[in-house]
Design an enzyme around this catalytic site. Structure first.
Site, short mmCIF file in Angstrom:
data_model
loop_
_atom_site.label_atom_id
_atom_site.label_comp_id
_atom_site.label_asym_id
_atom_site.label_seq_id
_atom_site.Cartn_x
_atom_site.Cartn_y
_atom_site.Cartn_z
N ARG A 90 18.44 74.66 -7.93
CA ARG A 90 19.35 75.59 -8.37
C ARG A 90 18.68 76.95 -8.87
O ARG A 90 19.28 77.94 -9.56
CB ARG A 90 19.57 74.52 -9.75
CG ARG A 90 20.58 74.01 -9.97
CD ARG A 90 20.87 73.25 -11.69
NE ARG A 90 22.27 72.90 -11.75
CZ ARG A 90 22.39 71.08 -11.45
NH1 ARG A 90 21.79 70.77 -11.15
NH2 ARG A 90 23.81 71.39 -11.80
N ARG A 124 37.63 65.05 -15.70
CA ARG A 124 36.81 64.12 -15.45
C ARG A 124 36.14 63.43 -16.43
O ARG A 124 36.69 63.86 -17.35
CB ARG A 124 35.30 65.18 -15.20
CG ARG A 124 34.61 64.22 -14.25
CD ARG A 124 33.38 65.53 -14.51
NE ARG A 124 33.10 65.93 -13.13
CZ ARG A 124 32.07 67.07 -12.89
NH1 ARG A 124 31.08 67.04 -13.67
NH2 ARG A 124 32.07 67.29 -11.88
N ARG A 157 31.67 62.63 -20.50
CA ARG A 157 30.81 63.30 -20.66
C ARG A 157 29.25 64.54 -21.24
O ARG A 157 30.45 65.02 -21.32
CB ARG A 157 29.80 63.52 -19.27
CG ARG A 157 28.34 62.35 -18.41
CD ARG A 157 27.98 62.49 -16.76
NE ARG A 157 28.23 63.92 -16.85
CZ ARG A 157 27.76 64.05 -15.66
NH1 ARG A 157 28.18 63.60 -14.57
NH2 ARG A 157 27.55 65.51 -15.03
N ARG A 168 27.55 76.15 -18.50
CA ARG A 168 27.11 75.28 -16.65
C ARG A 168 27.75 76.60 -15.67
O ARG A 168 27.35 76.27 -14.52
CB ARG A 168 27.13 74.31 -15.99
CG ARG A 168 26.50 73.44 -17.23
CD ARG A 168 27.28 71.68 -17.42
NE ARG A 168 26.74 71.06 -16.64
CZ ARG A 168 27.59 70.23 -15.71
NH1 ARG A 168 28.59 69.93 -16.53
NH2 ARG A 168 27.49 69.17 -14.97
P1 AMP Z 1 24.37 68.11 -12.45
O1 AMP Z 1 25.30 66.35 -12.87
O2 AMP Z 1 24.10 68.34 -10.96
O3 AMP Z 1 26.07 68.96 -12.83
O4 AMP Z 1 23.01 68.00 -13.57
C1 AMP Z 1 23.14 67.74 -14.95
C2 AMP Z 1 22.10 68.02 -15.17
O5 AMP Z 1 20.44 67.95 -15.07
C3 AMP Z 1 21.92 69.94 -16.04
O6 AMP Z 1 22.63 71.05 -16.64
C4 AMP Z 1 20.86 69.79 -15.88
O7 AMP Z 1 20.15 69.63 -16.87
C5 AMP Z 1 20.37 69.08 -15.36
N1 AMP Z 1 19.62 69.60 -13.67
C6 AMP Z 1 20.23 69.04 -12.33
N2 AMP Z 1 20.05 69.34 -11.12
C7 AMP Z 1 18.32 70.00 -12.11
C8 AMP Z 1 17.80 71.39 -11.44
N3 AMP Z 1 17.56 70.97 -10.06
N4 AMP Z 1 16.50 72.37 -11.71
C9 AMP Z 1 16.60 72.32 -13.46
N5 AMP Z 1 17.81 71.18 -13.95
C10 AMP Z 1 19.01 69.78 -13.15
#
Ligand code: AMP
Length: 213
Positions: A90, A124, A157, A168
């Site tokens: 990310r 969702r 969620r 985000r």
């Molecule tokens: P996601 O399900 O991919 O949207 O991830 C949910 C949350 O997990 C994100 O909003 C971040 O807080 C954390 N997260 C997931 N992947 C990463 C990453 N590669 N680097 C930092 N935080 C992450």
């Protein structure tokens, strides 16, 4: 050739769904950092307690924590023929870290507009018991508010609530630009239109993965 894939797409792009479909079709694991973190929060592990507040407020988990978890996961045997990384990298720092120990063959972006992302995320629902994800329009549960798989309650969620989503998306755009440039320069960046049906996106993604020979 190994299918070492990183997948990009804003929240609501169907990235997780596509990762799961391709994971099955090509028999390579789908590794989602978000899922790993949520599992740790659910199980109240030491890591889970450390990161819960960050995740619920839409902030990123620090690179040192995330990098370590991904490196460990990619060294497991089931990744020997490849993997689909979802949610990682990310940041540019994470992408550079990844390249320092493994060769990535494809960086694939599933593209949708912000407007569409916000609309889709509002629809969702996630199972509070087993974590299965539904969409009221595209992938509705058989019974409203109830998980098809385990009969758990379906909820929105915390990080799918509008304030977190906007934050985000903002973060996504700011950081993905650098990542796309990084992989574009390496000659492995490809983009798929995510505004099509799930099946059409799946076909387009499948064709690209098949071409990794
Ligand atoms: P996601 O399900 O991919 O949207 O991830 C949910 C949350 O997990 C994100 O909003 C971040 O807080 C954390 N997260 C997931 N992947 C990463 C990453 N590669 N680097 C930092 N935080 C992450």
């Amino acid at each position: 050739m190994k299918k070492n894939i990183v997948l990009f797409g804003p929240q609501g792009s169907g990235k997780g769904t596509q990762a799961q479909l391709s994971s099955k079709a090509f028999r390579i694991p789908h590794i989602s950092t978000g899922d790993i973190f949520r599992q740790n929060i659910k199980e109240k592990t030491e890591l889970g307690q450390k990161i819960e507040k960050l995740i619920n407020s839409g902030k990123l988990v620090p690179d040192d924590i995330t990098n370590e978890i991904v490196k460990e996961r990619l060294q497991k045997d089931d990744c020997s023929m490849g993997f689909i990384l979802d949610g990682f990298p990310r940041t540019l720092n994470q992408a550079q870290f990844l390249s320092s120990f493994i060769n990535i063959n494809l960086a694939l972006e599933i593209f949708i507009s912000d407007e569409e992302a916000i609309k889709r995320i509002g629809d969702r629902r996630t199972c509070s018991k087993c974590g299965a994800v539904y969409h009221l329009t595209h992938l509705a549960p058989r019974e409203e508010g109830v998980c098809d798989k385990c009969y758990g309650d379906l909820i929105i969620r915390d990080d799918d609530k509008e304030k977190s989503v906007k934050k985000r998306l903002e973060t996504y755009h700011k950081q993905t630009e650098d990542l796309i440039n990084f992989y574009y320069k390496e000659g492995i960046y490809k983009k798929v239109d995510g505004m099509q049906t799930i099946a059409d996106v799946n076909n387009a993604v499948g064709e690209i993965i098949k071409s990794l020979t």
